[in-house]
Scaffold this motif. Structure first.
Motif, PDB file in Angstrom:
ATOM      1  N   LEU A 131     -30.759 -28.314 -16.590  1.00 16.38           N
ATOM      2  CA  LEU A 131     -29.851 -28.404 -15.477  1.00 16.38           C
ATOM      3  C   LEU A 131     -29.155 -27.097 -15.076  1.00 16.38           C
ATOM      4  CD1 LEU A 131     -28.358 -31.389 -17.259  1.00 16.38           C
ATOM      5  CD2 LEU A 131     -29.758 -31.557 -15.166  1.00 16.38           C
ATOM      6  N   VAL A 132     -29.333 -26.625 -13.674  1.00 16.99           N
ATOM      7  CA  VAL A 132     -29.086 -25.704 -13.072  1.00 16.99           C
ATOM      8  C   VAL A 132     -28.029 -25.814 -12.108  1.00 16.99           C
ATOM      9  CG1 VAL A 132     -29.680 -23.910 -11.763  1.00 16.99           C
ATOM     10  CG2 VAL A 132     -31.496 -25.232 -13.241  1.00 16.99           C
ATOM     11  N   PRO A 133     -26.542 -25.213 -12.519  1.00 15.06           N
ATOM     12  CA  PRO A 133     -25.337 -25.530 -11.760  1.00 15.06           C
ATOM     13  C   PRO A 133     -25.583 -24.870 -10.353  1.00 15.06           C
ATOM     14  CG  PRO A 133     -25.116 -24.002 -13.544  1.00 15.06           C
ATOM     15  CD  PRO A 133     -26.370 -24.623 -13.648  1.00 15.06           C
ATOM     16  N   GLY A 134     -26.219 -23.787 -10.436  1.00 18.83           N
ATOM     17  CA  GLY A 134     -26.469 -22.800  -8.989  1.00 18.83           C
ATOM     18  C   GLY A 134     -25.207 -21.953  -8.973  1.00 18.83           C
ATOM     19  N   GLY A 135     -25.439 -21.118  -8.009  1.00 18.28           N
ATOM     20  CA  GLY A 135     -24.245 -20.042  -7.827  1.00 18.28           C
ATOM     21  C   GLY A 135     -23.933 -19.159  -8.752  1.00 18.28           C
ATOM     22  N   PHE A 136     -23.146 -18.308  -8.920  1.00 16.72           N
ATOM     23  CA  PHE A 136     -22.674 -17.224  -9.768  1.00 16.72           C
ATOM     24  C   PHE A 136     -21.242 -17.224 -10.221  1.00 16.72           C
ATOM     25  CE2 PHE A 136     -26.172 -16.025  -6.925  1.00 16.72           C
ATOM     26  CZ  PHE A 136     -26.995 -15.203  -7.768  1.00 16.72           C
ATOM     27  N   PHE A 137     -20.831 -16.517 -11.234  1.00 23.63           N
ATOM     28  CA  PHE A 137     -19.646 -16.645 -11.648  1.00 23.63           C
ATOM     29  C   PHE A 137     -18.864 -15.554 -10.767  1.00 23.63           C
ATOM     30  CE2 PHE A 137     -21.497 -17.244 -15.779  1.00 23.63           C
ATOM     31  CZ  PHE A 137     -20.723 -18.230 -16.493  1.00 23.63           C
ATOM     32  N   ARG A 138     -17.584 -16.122 -10.482  1.00 25.97           N
ATOM     33  CA  ARG A 138     -16.831 -15.438  -9.396  1.00 25.97           C
ATOM     34  C   ARG A 138     -15.922 -14.220 -10.062  1.00 25.97           C
ATOM     35  NH1 ARG A 138     -15.723 -20.516  -5.401  1.00 25.97           N
ATOM     36  NH2 ARG A 138     -17.837 -20.719  -4.498  1.00 25.97           N
ATOM     37  N   HIS A 139     -15.691 -13.383  -9.045  1.00 27.99           N
ATOM     38  CA  HIS A 139     -14.560 -12.465  -9.376  1.00 27.99           C
ATOM     39  C   HIS A 139     -13.345 -13.047  -9.160  1.00 27.99           C
ATOM     40  CE1 HIS A 139     -17.288  -8.842  -9.603  1.00 27.99           C
ATOM     41  NE2 HIS A 139     -18.012  -9.496  -8.689  1.00 27.99           N
ATOM     42  N   LYS A 140     -12.149 -12.431  -9.694  1.00 26.78           N
ATOM     43  CA  LYS A 140     -10.830 -12.940  -9.528  1.00 26.78           C
ATOM     44  C   LYS A 140     -10.570 -13.405  -7.939  1.00 26.78           C
ATOM     45  CE  LYS A 140      -8.646 -11.566 -13.644  1.00 26.78           C
ATOM     46  NZ  LYS A 140      -7.715 -10.703 -14.304  1.00 26.78           N
ATOM     47  N   ASP A 141     -11.023 -12.406  -7.045  1.00 25.06           N
ATOM     48  CA  ASP A 141     -10.917 -12.565  -5.463  1.00 25.06           C
ATOM     49  C   ASP A 141     -11.640 -13.713  -4.879  1.00 25.06           C
ATOM     50  OD1 ASP A 141     -13.453 -11.751  -5.346  1.00 25.06           O
ATOM     51  OD2 ASP A 141     -12.796  -9.778  -4.262  1.00 25.06           O
ATOM     52  N   GLY A 142     -12.313 -14.291  -5.822  1.00 24.51           N
ATOM     53  CA  GLY A 142     -13.023 -15.580  -5.393  1.00 24.51           C
ATOM     54  C   GLY A 142     -14.665 -15.137  -4.715  1.00 24.51           C
ATOM     55  N   SER A 143     -14.936 -14.058  -4.767  1.00 24.72           N
ATOM     56  CA  SER A 143     -16.007 -13.704  -4.267  1.00 24.72           C
ATOM     57  C   SER A 143     -17.457 -13.652  -5.544  1.00 24.72           C
ATOM     58  CB  SER A 143     -16.194 -12.153  -3.727  1.00 24.72           C
ATOM     59  OG  SER A 143     -15.816 -11.388  -4.847  1.00 24.72           O
ATOM     60  N   ASP A 144     -18.474 -13.694  -5.172  1.00 27.56           N
ATOM     61  CA  ASP A 144     -19.509 -14.010  -6.080  1.00 27.56           C
ATOM     62  C   ASP A 144     -19.728 -12.674  -6.810  1.00 27.56           C
ATOM     63  OD1 ASP A 144     -19.937 -16.694  -5.684  1.00 27.56           O
ATOM     64  OD2 ASP A 144     -21.674 -16.426  -4.452  1.00 27.56           O
ATOM     65  N   SER A 145     -19.868 -12.798  -8.169  1.00 31.44           N
ATOM     66  CA  SER A 145     -20.378 -11.607  -9.041  1.00 31.44           C
ATOM     67  C   SER A 145     -22.068 -11.627  -9.066  1.00 31.44           C
ATOM     68  CB  SER A 145     -19.967 -11.789 -10.270  1.00 31.44           C
ATOM     69  OG  SER A 145     -20.618 -12.829 -11.129  1.00 31.44           O
ATOM     70  N   GLU A 146     -22.388 -10.891  -9.623  1.00 34.25           N
ATOM     71  CA  GLU A 146     -24.087 -10.684  -9.743  1.00 34.25           C
ATOM     72  C   GLU A 146     -24.442 -11.548 -10.721  1.00 34.25           C
ATOM     73  OE1 GLU A 146     -21.871  -7.737 -11.777  1.00 34.25           O
ATOM     74  OE2 GLU A 146     -21.933  -7.917  -9.407  1.00 34.25           O
ATOM     75  N   ILE A 147     -23.630 -12.201 -11.409  1.00 39.04           N
ATOM     76  CA  ILE A 147     -23.998 -12.980 -12.704  1.00 39.04           C
ATOM     77  C   ILE A 147     -24.108 -14.428 -12.672  1.00 39.04           C
ATOM     78  CG2 ILE A 147     -23.328 -13.517 -15.180  1.00 39.04           C
ATOM     79  CD1 ILE A 147     -21.358 -11.158 -15.115  1.00 39.04           C
ATOM     80  N   ALA A 148     -25.375 -15.038 -12.522  1.00 41.07           N
ATOM     81  CA  ALA A 148     -25.518 -16.324 -12.366  1.00 41.07           C
ATOM     82  C   ALA A 148     -24.948 -17.081 -13.511  1.00 41.07           C
ATOM     83  CB  ALA A 148     -27.007 -16.401 -12.318  1.00 41.07           C
ATOM     84  N   ASN A 149     -24.651 -18.419 -12.946  1.00 37.01           N
ATOM     85  CA  ASN A 149     -24.045 -19.546 -13.901  1.00 37.01           C
ATOM     86  C   ASN A 149     -24.905 -19.638 -15.157  1.00 37.01           C
ATOM     87  OD1 ASN A 149     -21.481 -19.855 -13.064  1.00 37.01           O
ATOM     88  ND2 ASN A 149     -22.178 -21.077 -11.105  1.00 37.01           N
ATOM     89  N   LEU A 150     -24.425 -20.245 -16.426  1.00 36.67           N
ATOM     90  CA  LEU A 150     -25.350 -20.579 -17.320  1.00 36.67           C
ATOM     91  C   LEU A 150     -25.961 -21.681 -16.895  1.00 36.67           C
ATOM     92  CD1 LEU A 150     -22.796 -19.641 -20.290  1.00 36.67           C
ATOM     93  CD2 LEU A 150     -24.778 -18.325 -19.522  1.00 36.67           C
ATOM     94  N   HIS A 151     -27.021 -22.295 -17.872  1.00 35.35           N
ATOM     95  CA  HIS A 151     -27.636 -23.530 -17.734  1.00 35.35           C
ATOM     96  C   HIS A 151     -27.505 -24.346 -18.769  1.00 35.35           C
ATOM     97  CE1 HIS A 151     -30.787 -21.149 -15.398  1.00 35.35           C
ATOM     98  NE2 HIS A 151     -29.697 -21.437 -14.457  1.00 35.35           N
ATOM     99  N   LEU A 152     -27.558 -25.510 -18.742  1.00 34.40           N
ATOM    100  CA  LEU A 152     -27.457 -26.683 -19.591  1.00 34.40           C
ATOM    101  C   LEU A 152     -28.846 -27.277 -19.633  1.00 34.40           C
ATOM    102  CD1 LEU A 152     -25.305 -28.077 -21.582  1.00 34.40           C
ATOM    103  CD2 LEU A 152     -25.115 -29.684 -19.740  1.00 34.40           C
ATOM    104  N   ALA A 153     -29.126 -27.884 -20.940  1.00 34.35           N
ATOM    105  CA  ALA A 153     -30.650 -28.514 -20.909  1.00 34.35           C
ATOM    106  C   ALA A 153     -30.392 -29.953 -21.710  1.00 34.35           C
ATOM    107  CB  ALA A 153     -31.373 -27.649 -21.709  1.00 34.35           C
ATOM    108  N   ILE A 154     -31.419 -30.763 -21.749  1.00 37.65           N
ATOM    109  CA  ILE A 154     -31.493 -32.000 -22.317  1.00 37.65           C
ATOM    110  C   ILE A 154     -32.582 -32.090 -22.891  1.00 37.65           C
ATOM    111  CG2 ILE A 154     -31.348 -34.408 -22.137  1.00 37.65           C
ATOM    112  CD1 ILE A 154     -28.819 -33.487 -20.935  1.00 37.65           C
TER     113      ILE A 154
END
Length: 163
Positions: free
Chosen positions: A43-66
């Motif tokens: 399961l891929v949430p998409g997007g990236f972790f955000r900086h405090k100012d709300g902009s995207d960082s270069e770090i992609a969100n983690l995934h969850l699996a079943i």
């Protein structure tokens, strides 16, 4: 100090990974990637972790699996790792989901409950970590805790429990 070990994703057990993948895609809006269908779903949430100012960082969100409980892969034996059933009652790992600013815990809880989840609690504030939380158990017995950031000087509604 050496570079730390890194968490890459967490697997949740389900007797029916196809149904579980659909459940999480519909409840959270995540991409459901059967790999292969019915055995393991990422399961891929998409997007990236955000900086405090709300902009995207270069770090992609983690995934969850079943993964399918009766044939947990990878494993050297073709029949998967025993036991081949989900965990029974009692404490087990919980999965924490940060609710997007574009969503609400109420919508998520309603979507989960409509699809067979059991609501465990609502409307709680945790002062130590400055967050509002809510929880449900998915149809396969996995406990999901929703987290909403409290922000600066959070207003805690009177009906909320807190600690």
């Amino acid at each position: 100090m050496p570079y730390p070990n890194t968490l890459i994703f967490v697997d949740l057990p389900a007797e029916d990974p196809t149904a579980a993948g659909i459940f999480y895609a519909e409840v959270f809006g995540w991409e459901n990637e059967p790999r292969p269908n019915g055995l393991f779903h990422r399961l891929v949430p998409g997007g990236f972790f955000r900086h405090k100012d709300g902009s995207d960082s270069e770090i992609a969100n983690l995934h969850l699996a079943i993964y399918r409980t009766d044939n947990a892969r990878p494993y050297p034996d073709a029949y998967g790792a025993p036991p081949h059933t989900v965990a029974g009652p009692g404490r087990k790992a919980r999965t924490w989901i940060l609710v997007s600013d574009d969503d609400t815990p109420e919508r998520i809880l309603e979507a989960a409950e409509t699809r067979g989840a059991k609501i465990l609690w609502r409307d709680h504030f945790c002062k130590e970590f400055n967050g509002f939380n809510y929880a449900f158990m998915d149809p396969w017995g996995n406990e999901i805790v929703l987290w909403v950031k409290g922000g600066v000087n959070p207003v805690i509604p009177d009906h909320y429990t807190s600690e």
